[in-house]
Design a protein around this motif. Structure first.
Motif, short mmCIF file in Angstrom:
data_model
loop_
_atom_site.label_atom_id
_atom_site.label_comp_id
_atom_site.label_asym_id
_atom_site.label_seq_id
_atom_site.Cartn_x
_atom_site.Cartn_y
_atom_site.Cartn_z
N GLU A 3 10.23 83.07 -15.73
CA GLU A 3 9.39 82.33 -14.61
C GLU A 3 11.25 80.87 -15.14
O GLU A 3 11.80 80.62 -14.37
N GLU A 4 11.41 81.02 -16.37
CA GLU A 4 12.18 79.88 -16.50
C GLU A 4 13.79 80.44 -16.00
O GLU A 4 14.56 80.02 -16.03
N GLU A 5 13.68 81.85 -16.37
CA GLU A 5 14.73 81.68 -16.58
C GLU A 5 15.96 82.03 -14.43
O GLU A 5 16.69 81.61 -14.60
N GLU A 6 14.80 82.38 -13.54
CA GLU A 6 15.18 82.22 -12.57
C GLU A 6 15.13 80.42 -12.14
O GLU A 6 15.64 80.36 -11.32
N GLU A 7 14.47 79.51 -12.15
CA GLU A 7 14.90 78.14 -11.67
C GLU A 7 17.07 78.05 -12.91
O GLU A 7 17.30 76.94 -11.75
N LEU A 8 17.11 78.27 -13.36
CA LEU A 8 18.30 78.04 -13.85
C LEU A 8 19.52 79.15 -12.52
O LEU A 8 19.66 79.88 -11.80
#
Length: 98
Positions: A28-33
């Motif tokens: 999920e954190e990677e998708e925000e980047l």
């Protein structure tokens, strides 16, 4: 027999389930980047020069795909488009990086 017993108990399914939520949080954190390179590339592809070269590439691809036996490929048109896009990107990208 001792080795087989270790192999069976080594991969405890309960422990794997505990690790799974942590992996989902990382995804999920990677998708925000947002990759600034992709953003700048998309902007540069909309410039007049790149749009013209992309149209030439698409025309060439259509022509080549319409023929069954041809030695023609669209390498020149592809390289022209990529060169123009990357030239535009090179002027804009490093101003956006921290």
């Amino acid at each position: 027999m001792g080795f087989e017993k270790k192999m069976l108990t080594h991969g405890d399914p309960e422990e794997e389930e505990k690790d799974a939520p942590a992996e989902e949080e990382e995804e999920e954190e990677e998708e925000e980047l947002v990759d600034p390179l992709e953003t700048v590339r998309a902007q540069c592809e909309k410039t007049e020069h790149c749009v013209h070269l992309k149209e030439r590439l698409e025309t060439c691809e259509t022509r080549v795909n319409s023929r069954s036996k041809t030695f023609e490929d669209c390498t020149e048109e592809l390289f022209d488009f990529l060169h123009a896009r990357d030239h535009c990107v090179s002027h804009k990208l490093f101003h956006k990086l921290k």
